[in-house]
Design a protein around this motif. Structure first.
Motif, PDB file in Angstrom:
ATOM      1  N   ALA A  59       0.820  -1.213   0.000  1.00 44.41           N
ATOM      2  CA  ALA A  59       0.000   0.000   0.000  1.00 44.41           C
ATOM      3  C   ALA A  59       0.849   1.257   0.000  1.00 44.41           C
ATOM      4  O   ALA A  59       0.356   2.346  -0.293  1.00 44.41           O
ATOM      5  CB  ALA A  59      -0.928  -0.001   1.212  1.00 44.41           C
ATOM      6  N   GLU A  60       2.124   1.148   0.324  1.00 42.45           N
ATOM      7  CA  GLU A  60       2.962   2.335   0.446  1.00 42.45           C
ATOM      8  C   GLU A  60       3.564   2.764  -0.894  1.00 42.45           C
ATOM      9  O   GLU A  60       4.105   3.843  -1.022  1.00 42.45           O
ATOM     10  CB  GLU A  60       4.094   2.056   1.446  1.00 42.45           C
ATOM     11  N   ASN A  61       3.498   1.892  -1.893  1.00 45.85           N
ATOM     12  CA  ASN A  61       4.060   2.224  -3.194  1.00 45.85           C
ATOM     13  C   ASN A  61       3.035   2.970  -4.027  1.00 45.85           C
ATOM     14  O   ASN A  61       1.865   2.651  -4.015  1.00 45.85           O
ATOM     15  CB  ASN A  61       4.459   0.939  -3.936  1.00 45.85           C
ATOM     16  N   SER A  62       3.476   3.925  -4.769  1.00 47.92           N
ATOM     17  CA  SER A  62       2.564   4.630  -5.664  1.00 47.92           C
ATOM     18  C   SER A  62       2.252   3.754  -6.855  1.00 47.92           C
ATOM     19  O   SER A  62       2.978   2.819  -7.172  1.00 47.92           O
ATOM     20  CB  SER A  62       3.209   5.923  -6.165  1.00 47.92           C
ATOM     21  N   GLU A  63       1.151   4.059  -7.517  1.00 46.42           N
ATOM     22  CA  GLU A  63       0.771   3.275  -8.701  1.00 46.42           C
ATOM     23  C   GLU A  63       1.852   3.368  -9.766  1.00 46.42           C
ATOM     24  O   GLU A  63       2.223   2.361 -10.381  1.00 46.42           O
ATOM     25  CB  GLU A  63      -0.556   3.800  -9.249  1.00 46.42           C
ATOM     26  N   GLN A  64       2.382   4.570  -9.985  1.00 44.12           N
ATOM     27  CA  GLN A  64       3.385   4.743 -11.028  1.00 44.12           C
ATOM     28  C   GLN A  64       4.636   3.922 -10.732  1.00 44.12           C
ATOM     29  O   GLN A  64       5.197   3.277 -11.619  1.00 44.12           O
ATOM     30  CB  GLN A  64       3.757   6.225 -11.178  1.00 44.12           C
ATOM     31  N   ALA A  65       5.060   3.933  -9.473  1.00 40.86           N
ATOM     32  CA  ALA A  65       6.263   3.187  -9.104  1.00 40.86           C
ATOM     33  C   ALA A  65       6.038   1.688  -9.272  1.00 40.86           C
ATOM     34  O   ALA A  65       6.898   0.953  -9.771  1.00 40.86           O
ATOM     35  CB  ALA A  65       6.666   3.506  -7.665  1.00 40.86           C
ATOM     36  N   LEU A  66       4.857   1.215  -8.849  1.00 42.44           N
ATOM     37  CA  LEU A  66       4.538  -0.203  -8.980  1.00 42.44           C
ATOM     38  C   LEU A  66       4.580  -0.643 -10.443  1.00 42.44           C
ATOM     39  O   LEU A  66       5.207  -1.650 -10.798  1.00 42.44           O
ATOM     40  CB  LEU A  66       3.143  -0.477  -8.411  1.00 42.44           C
ATOM     41  N   GLU A  67       3.900   0.130 -11.292  1.00 48.88           N
ATOM     42  CA  GLU A  67       3.830  -0.249 -12.691  1.00 48.88           C
ATOM     43  C   GLU A  67       5.214  -0.231 -13.336  1.00 48.88           C
ATOM     44  O   GLU A  67       5.559  -1.106 -14.126  1.00 48.88           O
ATOM     45  CB  GLU A  67       2.873   0.678 -13.442  1.00 48.88           C
ATOM     46  N   GLN A  68       6.036   0.763 -12.995  1.00 47.27           N
ATOM     47  CA  GLN A  68       7.371   0.839 -13.573  1.00 47.27           C
ATOM     48  C   GLN A  68       8.241  -0.318 -13.115  1.00 47.27           C
ATOM     49  O   GLN A  68       9.009  -0.899 -13.894  1.00 47.27           O
ATOM     50  CB  GLN A  68       8.035   2.174 -13.204  1.00 47.27           C
ATOM     51  N   GLN A  69       8.102  -0.681 -11.826  1.00 46.85           N
ATOM     52  CA  GLN A  69       8.870  -1.817 -11.316  1.00 46.85           C
ATOM     53  C   GLN A  69       8.479  -3.107 -12.032  1.00 46.85           C
ATOM     54  O   GLN A  69       9.332  -3.921 -12.406  1.00 46.85           O
ATOM     55  CB  GLN A  69       8.643  -1.962  -9.806  1.00 46.85           C
ATOM     56  N   LEU A  70       7.170  -3.276 -12.240  1.00 44.44           N
ATOM     57  CA  LEU A  70       6.705  -4.474 -12.918  1.00 44.44           C
ATOM     58  C   LEU A  70       7.167  -4.509 -14.374  1.00 44.44           C
ATOM     59  O   LEU A  70       7.550  -5.554 -14.901  1.00 44.44           O
ATOM     60  CB  LEU A  70       5.174  -4.538 -12.846  1.00 44.44           C
ATOM     61  N   ARG A  71       7.126  -3.350 -15.024  1.00 46.04           N
ATOM     62  CA  ARG A  71       7.582  -3.277 -16.403  1.00 46.04           C
ATOM     63  C   ARG A  71       9.078  -3.588 -16.507  1.00 46.04           C
ATOM     64  O   ARG A  71       9.515  -4.314 -17.399  1.00 46.04           O
ATOM     65  CB  ARG A  71       7.286  -1.891 -16.985  1.00 46.04           C
ATOM     66  N   ASP A  72       9.858  -3.015 -15.580  1.00 50.09           N
ATOM     67  CA  ASP A  72      11.302  -3.277 -15.584  1.00 50.09           C
ATOM     68  C   ASP A  72      11.581  -4.765 -15.383  1.00 50.09           C
ATOM     69  O   ASP A  72      12.450  -5.341 -16.054  1.00 50.09           O
ATOM     70  CB  ASP A  72      11.993  -2.463 -14.483  1.00 50.09           C
ATOM     71  N   LEU A  73      10.829  -5.352 -14.439  1.00 49.78           N
ATOM     72  CA  LEU A  73      11.025  -6.773 -14.160  1.00 49.78           C
ATOM     73  C   LEU A  73      10.678  -7.617 -15.381  1.00 49.78           C
ATOM     74  O   LEU A  73      11.420  -8.521 -15.771  1.00 49.78           O
ATOM     75  CB  LEU A  73      10.169  -7.200 -12.969  1.00 49.78           C
ATOM     76  N   GLU A  74       9.548  -7.288 -16.008  1.00 55.95           N
ATOM     77  CA  GLU A  74       9.141  -8.076 -17.163  1.00 55.95           C
ATOM     78  C   GLU A  74      10.128  -7.922 -18.314  1.00 55.95           C
ATOM     79  O   GLU A  74      10.447  -8.886 -19.015  1.00 55.95           O
ATOM     80  CB  GLU A  74       7.741  -7.666 -17.613  1.00 55.95           C
ATOM     81  N   ARG A  75      10.627  -6.702 -18.502  1.00 56.74           N
ATOM     82  CA  ARG A  75      11.601  -6.482 -19.574  1.00 56.74           C
ATOM     83  C   ARG A  75      12.848  -7.335 -19.349  1.00 56.74           C
ATOM     84  O   ARG A  75      13.384  -7.953 -20.276  1.00 56.74           O
ATOM     85  CB  ARG A  75      11.981  -4.999 -19.640  1.00 56.74           C
ATOM     86  N   GLN A  76      13.307  -7.378 -18.096  1.00 58.88           N
ATOM     87  CA  GLN A  76      14.482  -8.188 -17.771  1.00 58.88           C
ATOM     88  C   GLN A  76      14.220  -9.669 -18.047  1.00 58.88           C
ATOM     89  O   GLN A  76      15.084 -10.380 -18.578  1.00 58.88           O
ATOM     90  CB  GLN A  76      14.860  -7.986 -16.303  1.00 58.88           C
ATOM     91  N   ARG A  77      13.012 -10.132 -17.709  1.00 60.07           N
ATOM     92  CA  ARG A  77      12.679 -11.546 -17.921  1.00 60.07           C
ATOM     93  C   ARG A  77      12.652 -11.881 -19.416  1.00 60.07           C
ATOM     94  O   ARG A  77      13.086 -12.955 -19.832  1.00 60.07           O
ATOM     95  CB  ARG A  77      11.320 -11.869 -17.288  1.00 60.07           C
ATOM     96  N   ILE A  78      12.128 -10.938 -20.212  1.00 55.75           N
ATOM     97  CA  ILE A  78      12.051 -11.177 -21.657  1.00 55.75           C
ATOM     98  C   ILE A  78      13.453 -11.236 -22.265  1.00 55.75           C
ATOM     99  O   ILE A  78      13.774 -12.128 -23.053  1.00 55.75           O
ATOM    100  CB  ILE A  78      11.201 -10.080 -22.327  1.00 55.75           C
ATOM    101  N   VAL A  79      14.303 -10.277 -21.892  1.00 57.24           N
ATOM    102  CA  VAL A  79      15.671 -10.256 -22.413  1.00 57.24           C
ATOM    103  C   VAL A  79      16.411 -11.532 -22.015  1.00 57.24           C
ATOM    104  O   VAL A  79      17.102 -12.156 -22.829  1.00 57.24           O
ATOM    105  CB  VAL A  79      16.426  -9.006 -21.908  1.00 57.24           C
ATOM    106  N   LYS A  80      16.234 -11.941 -20.752  1.00 54.17           N
ATOM    107  CA  LYS A  80      16.889 -13.153 -20.263  1.00 54.17           C
ATOM    108  C   LYS A  80      16.400 -14.391 -21.027  1.00 54.17           C
ATOM    109  O   LYS A  80      17.201 -15.254 -21.423  1.00 54.17           O
ATOM    110  CB  LYS A  80      16.618 -13.324 -18.769  1.00 54.17           C
ATOM    111  N   ALA A  81      15.076 -14.472 -21.256  1.00 57.24           N
ATOM    112  CA  ALA A  81      14.514 -15.624 -21.962  1.00 57.24           C
ATOM    113  C   ALA A  81      15.019 -15.684 -23.401  1.00 57.24           C
ATOM    114  O   ALA A  81      15.320 -16.771 -23.925  1.00 57.24           O
ATOM    115  CB  ALA A  81      12.993 -15.553 -21.942  1.00 57.24           C
TER     116      ALA A  81
END
Length: 616
Positions: free
Chosen positions: A556-578
């Motif tokens: 609950a302490e994370n802002s929506e923008q920060a959450l979405e950016q973190q998720l996008r960064d994580l997904e991008r890393q997973r795609i590059v790794k795959a």
């Protein structure tokens, strides 16, 4: 050659086929192998098309690639003039020429590895996904089929506790297709996604699967319980599909509302329902999918003077236009081919009671005209009849669509709209009434404990309740019920703790309520909270998600923008790794990520990731 298939090869001796052997085909396209049951004798077709006995979903495999012949004392394979050929002893065989092979011998079908093995031979079963990944796949399948018009089915399977996990997974592996998605719902409980199957095909497949499980596991037929929900025939959202399949596997009636437990309506809404129930006027119930529109209709019926009569529930979106007319209004003998006798319509069978028309916004225009006439005259005319028949029913209707916008666009008749909304009852989404979540959760836990014959109702820990009340619930009350039902099964009578909840999904899908009004103004009610916005993260990535997204301790302490950016960064890393691990092969990378190749390509564009070149 994949390591797991090398292990398999080492466990199989090269031998002739004995007449009493039970054989199966093991297939790998670079990952874990899948098993296919083989007949004792006959031809087995191999290829990418759905109509093959062994379907291999790989671009290197032709639609109809090869034929395997199983005889009493021999095996042979024939290439059907495929694009990438069949290799035996690492040599490409001639087209349309049967070449002998042996049990345990590896054959290349395109880029796929194919081997015939004894079915009784111990082998690692196909991949079993976690429930959170399975939910994401179903969400993606709903979105895909909305665009393409295809069908699929969600299946729930409950096995007796005496069956071990290994036994169950071996039995599944020996029967399911490569394209089917198998997941573990709870101990002894499994779920399957049958892709690209029409409802009748899916029902046949489920019956065959149940029979196969009974045969393989040596249990009584009644000990294998199944539930099936087909898109779009039965329901059109993932949460509705899960609810229907779950109700069936528990032995409940699928005609009952998915959230039929008593609902703690706020006092103001309860008073409004009582006022509406006292009249005989039509009611239009508005709200997003899963908010409890059907339960509201049931409450109004129960509080009305018609409570002792039938409440007829009809899902307008689940019936075809032709079927809808004959089912609603009935028909006379000889009205059309196959009408061997007269049949009263559903409206007639509800005489004296209430008719609930769910998803009224999906009603075809020509049926809207006939329904308007029924509302005005309280008469129905059967197909092929000369005179109408009087009926005494009250109409309740519900939709998740903006009916006024449909009227303005000509997709819904204005006169029918005015007839239906003598009273309009709007139900707010669950994210706007989170204060009701604790009581609803306890009610659903009590209902689930009863359905599962538990001696006591598991309590809900403060940590679990915190998670429940800090989630946006895109699937509304229906999603909450699904989550609680599974948590009750997982808890096995003990208190429900956060580990029993789908935390990965709940913590990744938080949306700030302040932005929902803007989103809803741009979409339909069902799209107000997007689901499946990011590629589903399998369980093996959960720890990486916890560390990098940093949302597990205080979401609950994370802002929506920060959450979405973190998720996008994580997904991008997973795609590059795959992509790196797949040496640039987009098909293999998509398979490793658990998404389709088309979705992967969209993600590459979305995250500005360079498309790998062929031959990388």
């Amino acid at each position: 050659m994949p390591a797991d298939l090398e292990t398999l090869q080492g466990s199989i001796t090269q031998e002739r086929v004995a007449s009493n052997d039970e054989l199966c085909a093991a297939v790998s396209t670079g990952g874990p192998f899948q098993l296919f049951t083989l007949p004792k004798r006959g031809d087995v077709t191999i290829g990418r098309s759905r109509d093959n006995d062994v379907r291999i979903e790989d671009p290197s495999v032709s639609r109809h690639h090869a034929v395997l012949r199983v005889a009493d004392d021999a095996l042979s394979i024939k290439d059907l003039s495929s694009s990438n050929g069949v290799r035996v002893h690492d040599e490409k065989i001639a087209s349309n020429v049967a070449v002998p092979i042996t049990v345990g011998q590896f054959v290349k079908v395109g880029a796929a590895v194919f081997v015939v093995r004894p079915r009784t031979s111990g082998a690692r079963p196909r991949w079993i996904w976690e429930h959170s990944y399975f939910e994401g796949r179903v969400d993606e399948e709903v979105a895909r089929c909305e665009r393409t018009g295809a069908s699929f089915a969600v299946v729930r399977i409950s096995l007796p506790r005496s069956v071990s996990t290994g036994q169950a997974e071996e039995a599944f592996a020996a029967w399911l297709r490569t394209s089917d998605v198998l997941a573990r719902y709870a101990p002894g409980e499994y779920e399957v996604l049958f892709v690209e199957l029409e409802p009748r095909e899916a029902e046949t497949a489920v019956q065959r699967l149940a029979d196969e499980l009974v045969h393989q596991l040596g249990v009584a037929a009644g000990e294998v319980r199944t539930g099936i929900a087909c898109y779009p025939r039965d329901q059109v959202t993932s949460h509705e599909l899960f609810a229907r399949a779950n109700a069936q596997v528990r032995g409940g009636s699928v005609d009952r509302p998915a959230v039929s437990s008593p609902t703690p309506w706020p006092p103001q809404m309860r008073t409004e329902m009582e006022r509406i129930a006292a009249s005989n006027a039509s009611v239009l119930i508005l709200g997003e999918t899963g908010v409890g529109k059907e339960v509201a209709a049931e409450t109004i019926h129960r509080l009305s003077r018609r409570a002792g009569k039938r409440l007829l529930r009809l899902n307008c979106a689940a019936l075809t236009e032709t079927l809808l007319e004959s089912e609603l209004f009935g028909y006379e003998k000889g009205a059309f081919t196959g009408a061997n006798k007269s049949k009263p319509g559903l409206f007639e069978t509800a005489d004296g009671g209430t008719v609930f028309l769910d998803e009224i916004g999906d009603l075809p225009l020509n049926i809207q005209v006939k329904l308007l006439r029924v509302l005005e005259d309280r008469k129905v005319q059967r197909v092929g009849a000369l005179e109408p028949r009087s009926i005494d029913v009250r109409f309740l209707a519900a939709t998740n669509r903006d009916v006024e916008a449909q009227v303005a666009s000509g997709r819904f008749r204005q006169d029918l709209y005015f007839r239906l909304n003598t009273f309009t009852l709007g139900i707010a989404p669950l994210r706007e009434r989170l204060g009701e979540v604790p009581e609803l959760a306890r009610l659903f836990a009590e209902s689930a404990a009863t359905d599962n014959d538990m001696d006591r109702v598991p309590s809900i820990s403060s940590g679990a309740m915190h998670e429940l009340t800090h989630y946006s619930w895109p699937g509304n009350v229906r999603e909450l019920r699904n989550v609680i039902e599974r948590a009750v099964v997982l808890s096995d009578g003990q208190p429900i703790v956060p580990d029993h909840l789908p935390l990965q999904k709940m913590r990744a899908a938080v949306m700030a309520p302040r932005n929902l009004a803007r989103v809803q103004s741009e979409t339909s009610m069902d799209e107000a909270v997007p689901t499946g916005r990011f590629a589903p993260i399998p369980r093996q990535a959960a720890e990486e998600f916890d560390q990098q997204a940093a949302v597990t301790q205080a979401p609950a302490e994370n802002s929506e923008q920060a959450l979405e950016q973190q998720l996008r960064d994580l997904e991008r890393q997973r795609i590059v790794k795959a992509l790196d691990e797949a040496a640039g092969n987009q098909t293999q990378a998509a398979r490793a990520l658990g998404i389709s190749r088309g979705t992967l390509i969209k993600r590459l564009d979305q995250y500005d990731i360079p498309r790998p070149r062929k031959g990388r």
